[in-house]
Each structure stands twice: as C-alpha cells, then as structure tokens.
Design a protein around this motif. Structure first.
Motif, PDB file in Angstrom:
ATOM      1  N   ARG A 126       0.815  -1.220   0.000  1.00  0.00           N
ATOM      2  CA  ARG A 126       0.000   0.000   0.000  1.00  0.00           C
ATOM      3  C   ARG A 126       0.848   1.270   0.000  1.00  0.00           C
ATOM      4  O   ARG A 126       0.351   2.350   0.311  1.00  0.00           O
ATOM      5  N   GLY A 127       2.134   1.129  -0.269  1.00  0.00           N
ATOM      6  CA  GLY A 127       2.993   2.307  -0.374  1.00  0.00           C
ATOM      7  C   GLY A 127       3.463   2.861   0.955  1.00  0.00           C
ATOM      8  O   GLY A 127       3.987   3.976   1.008  1.00  0.00           O
ATOM      9  N   GLY A 128       3.289   2.113   2.028  1.00  0.00           N
ATOM     10  CA  GLY A 128       3.737   2.574   3.337  1.00  0.00           C
ATOM     11  C   GLY A 128       4.840   1.686   3.870  1.00  0.00           C
ATOM     12  O   GLY A 128       5.348   0.806   3.171  1.00  0.00           O
ATOM     13  N   TYR A 173       4.957   4.033  12.101  1.00  0.00           N
ATOM     14  CA  TYR A 173       4.023   3.405  11.164  1.00  0.00           C
ATOM     15  C   TYR A 173       3.605   4.477  10.163  1.00  0.00           C
ATOM     16  O   TYR A 173       2.965   5.464  10.528  1.00  0.00           O
ATOM     17  N   VAL A 174       3.980   4.297   8.904  1.00  0.00           N
ATOM     18  CA  VAL A 174       3.716   5.324   7.885  1.00  0.00           C
ATOM     19  C   VAL A 174       2.842   4.736   6.786  1.00  0.00           C
ATOM     20  O   VAL A 174       3.178   3.699   6.199  1.00  0.00           O
ATOM     21  N   ARG A 175       1.735   5.402   6.527  1.00  0.00           N
ATOM     22  CA  ARG A 175       0.844   4.962   5.446  1.00  0.00           C
ATOM     23  C   ARG A 175       0.723   6.041   4.390  1.00  0.00           C
ATOM     24  O   ARG A 175       0.727   7.228   4.692  1.00  0.00           O
ATOM     25  N   LYS A 176       0.614   5.597   3.140  1.00  0.00           N
ATOM     26  CA  LYS A 176       0.345   6.525   2.041  1.00  0.00           C
ATOM     27  C   LYS A 176      -1.173   6.653   1.926  1.00  0.00           C
ATOM     28  O   LYS A 176      -1.889   5.648   1.908  1.00  0.00           O
ATOM     29  N   SER A 250       8.458  -3.261  -4.022  1.00  0.00           N
ATOM     30  CA  SER A 250       7.421  -2.385  -3.466  1.00  0.00           C
ATOM     31  C   SER A 250       8.000  -1.502  -2.368  1.00  0.00           C
ATOM     32  O   SER A 250       7.708  -0.304  -2.305  1.00  0.00           O
ATOM     33  N   ALA A 251       8.832  -2.092  -1.513  1.00  0.00           N
ATOM     34  CA  ALA A 251       9.447  -1.324  -0.429  1.00  0.00           C
ATOM     35  C   ALA A 251      10.374  -0.246  -0.997  1.00  0.00           C
ATOM     36  O   ALA A 251      10.397   0.893  -0.515  1.00  0.00           O
TER      37      ALA A 251
END
Lengths: 280, 121
Positions: A126-128, A173-176, A250-251
């Motif tokens: 999810r891009g995070g 914890y980082v979310r896009k 992805s990471a």
C-alpha cells in the motif's frame, strides 16, 4: 454422544495498528489477558468472533522448546502463503483468505514479531512502511526521527515537550493516503512497538511534515539532505523482512516515493530539550 | 568483424532516479546500488535491441569525449560487472523485453560507485 468431543472455548482480541485490524484467537485465557494488557490502547472495542478484522490468526501455545531459540528470522512466500519463522515461533499467513496461524510459547515477543512482519507485508503493498524511528505529533503535524540503535530515538522522545504527542519511541508506522482533494500524502500512526522508553505510543495519527535523520553532535542544528541520501538512509532504516522480489521492489518504490514528497533533514542535537525548539 | 553485444535491464531490478543519482535495488538479497554516470547511461539505454557499440558511440562518447575503441572496452567491462550483480543481462543476440517489468523513471544521470546495502532488518 456426550463426552466424545470437547469443544475448546476460544477467546479473541482485535489489535488495530495504523487502521489495520488483526484478530488473534487463543484458547488460553491468561495469554488473552496478557495480549489485552500488552496492546492496551490498540485493542478495539469490538471483541470476540464478530469483531471486524483484516487478518485472523489462531495461536497455538506450545512449551518453549524449539530446537534453536536463537535461530534467525526468515520470511518466505511459497505456494500462495507467507511462512514466518524464528527460533521462538513459526507462523503462516494465507493472504487470500487473510487467515493465519502462530505456534509459539506464551510470551509477548513472538506475537509482537508476527504483528510487525504482517504489517510490513500489508504496508509494502500500500505504499507505506514501518521505520526504525521515533515519531511525535506537534501542532497537528507528525515528525519522524530515524536512526539506528543509539542514534537518539529514545533520547529525543524523552525530551519531547508536553505539547507533543508521542506516537512511538522505536517503530514508526507510515501509510500513504490517497485523497481526491490533496492527492497522495503520508500519515504517521501511533504504535505499541516500544524501545527503551517502554511506553506505548498514542493511538492517533497526523500527516507527516518531515523526516529527520538523527545524529548527535555539539550543537542543535538542521541541515538539508540530498534526495538520494535521504532515499538510502530511509531504506537503511526501514523494517523489511521478506526476501520476495516483488515485495522488495514495493518497499524500494515506497521509500523513493516518500523522499520525493516529504522533506528530509539531518537533525544534529545535543541531549537537551532545546532541540525541540527547532521542531514544528 | 566484432561480435555485437546487447544489454537489457534485469527484470529483477527496481530503479529510480533520486536527485542526481540512479539507485537500483536487486530483488534478490535486497541489495541497493548507486550507479555511476557511465553505468547510469548503460542502464538507461539497455533496451535489449540497441547494440552496445551504438550505445557507446551515441551516448557515452558524446557525453565524455572519449575514443570509441577505449570507451567500448570500458563499457563491455562495466556491463559484465553489472551483469555479475544481476543488474543487466548480456547477450550476443537482441534480448526480448519481458512481459512485465518493475523498472521505473529514468532521467539524467551523475555520481559515483556501485554501493551495495542491505534492506533487511
């Protein structure tokens, strides 16, 4: 037919971190109570089998007698399932059904590792990402302080002023987030993953305003960092366990996207509270 | 007549231009590399269809003002090195494009040395 079968009563707890809820099912009431205490603040009000969760793990508790308790962690994707293994646990996760199982002794560390791994797998898609960094909210904005062990994550957390809300002193914890009005942005969430401070983060979130790469020095100062250095250092501090090629890519893309959108600085500081005058 | 050499980007590699540097990451071993300017040109031009001598003539000689023979020798050596790290594929025949690729943006180039780093924690 009474007496031919015994139904084991299972209890559940739903642990929601970063908006991703994971239900843990266990037949051991003491272990369940330990989880509820360990993840207090991140346990959702909904409990039991009806509580909504993205992932479901059944825990089988076994005596602490694995062959090699110090064996390294391995995370591998085979035949449509994730296999996680360390000296103190074995776990599987089927991403299609979102169900998994954990075989471990009754301790908080094994399941904590499984939760971290599961969240890195979810976030990579999810891009995070999870990051070795402290984070805190000040004036409605989240600030990340990244660094390896000893860089000062705990120190900067301990020095945080009263108006700062600590999200974590160890694992951010980082979310896009995709927003039709603002496009893509990043949000930092509180986590129960603690470092030396041994204090759970607040279960709240805020848009990420900046990432600071920590360095200790003779004065408090902020210096610019090139985008490529920012990308390298972000990758060096990201938690990532899977050796699966697609997940690694992805990471990598998540890290590159992040440093292309979020300001990254080097924060050199002496261990006193005045450093926070530069933040926010 | 010299044998033609063709180079293509490995489908196992993700790449991104960050600032002035090309970062590439190998899916195997989670190893991160920073490409130097010449390696960046080779990476960008590695379409599997253009012979290496043409890449050298049109992209490297014009950029670095070097003699074609010397530049080609260096480029062959560099391409082999990149292939050893799984970054490029080398063949004496055109290399078909893979069905799906993980490559990303490419733009100008610059800067030093391949530098492996691990993403694993």
């Amino acid at each position: 037919m009474i007496g031919l079968a015994t139904q084991v009563e299972r209890g559940s707890v739903v642990i929601a971190i970063g908006g991703v809820a994971v239900r843990v099912n266990t037949a051991d009431a003491d272990f369940l109570a330990m989880l509820e205490e360990r993840y207090a603040g991140f346990v959702t009000a909904e409990t039991g089998a009806d509580a909504r969760a993205e992932f479901d793990f059944d825990v089988e508790l076994v005596p602490p007698a694995f062959a090699d308790p110090d064996a390294d962690l391995s995370v591998a994707y085979r035949s449509g399932r994730w296999f996680m293994q360390r000296g103190d646990f074995r776990a599987e996760l089927d991403p299609a059904s979102r169900r998994g199982c954990i075989r471990q002794s009754a301790n908080p560390y094994s399941i904590d590792a499984v939760l971290r791994i599961t969240h890195t797998l979810v976030l990579a898609k999810r891009g995070g990402f999870l990051l070795h960094s402290a984070s805190a909210i000040r004036n409605g904005k989240a600030f990340l302080f990244a660094g390896v062990s000893g860089a000062g994550k705990t120190t900067i957390s301990r020095l945080a002023p009263p108006d700062a809300t600590l999200l974590t002193d160890e694992i951010s914890y980082v979310r896009k987030i995709h927003d039709s009005a603002n496009g893509e942005s990043y949000v930092a969430f509180g986590t129960p993953f603690t470092g030396e401070l041994a204090k759970l983060g607040e279960n709240t979130s805020a848009p990420v305003a900046a990432l600071y790469l920590l360095a200790q020095g003779p004065e408090n100062r902020i210096d610019p960092v090139t985008t490529s250095d920012a990308g390298r250092e972000l990758l060096a501090n990201m938690l990532f366990f899977a050796e699966d090629s697609e997940m690694v890519h992805s990471a990598f893309q998540a890290a590159c996207d992040f440093v292309s959108r979020v300001p990254v600085y080097r924060l050199t500081f002496v261990p006193d509270a005045r450093v926070w005058e530069l933040i926010g | 007549m010299n044998k033609k050499i063709y180079i293509a980007r490995s489908p196992r590699i993700a790449a991104r231009m960050l600032g002035q540097e090309m970062l590439v990451m190998s899916g195997q071993g989670s190893t991160l590399f920073t490409l130097n300017p010449t390696a960046t040109i080779l990476w960008q031009a590695a379409d599997g269809a253009t012979p290496l001598d043409q890449i050298v003539e049109h992209r490297i000689c014009t950029e670095f003002q070097v003699q074609p023979e010397e530049a080609l020798r260096d480029a062959e050596s560099l391409a082999e090195d990149l292939a050893k790290h799984g970054i490029l594929q080398i063949s004496d025949q055109p290399i078909p494009k893979p069905v799906a690729s993980v490559h990303s943006s490419q733009q100008p180039e610059s800067q030093p040395e391949s530098q492996p780093r691990s993403l694993k924690r």
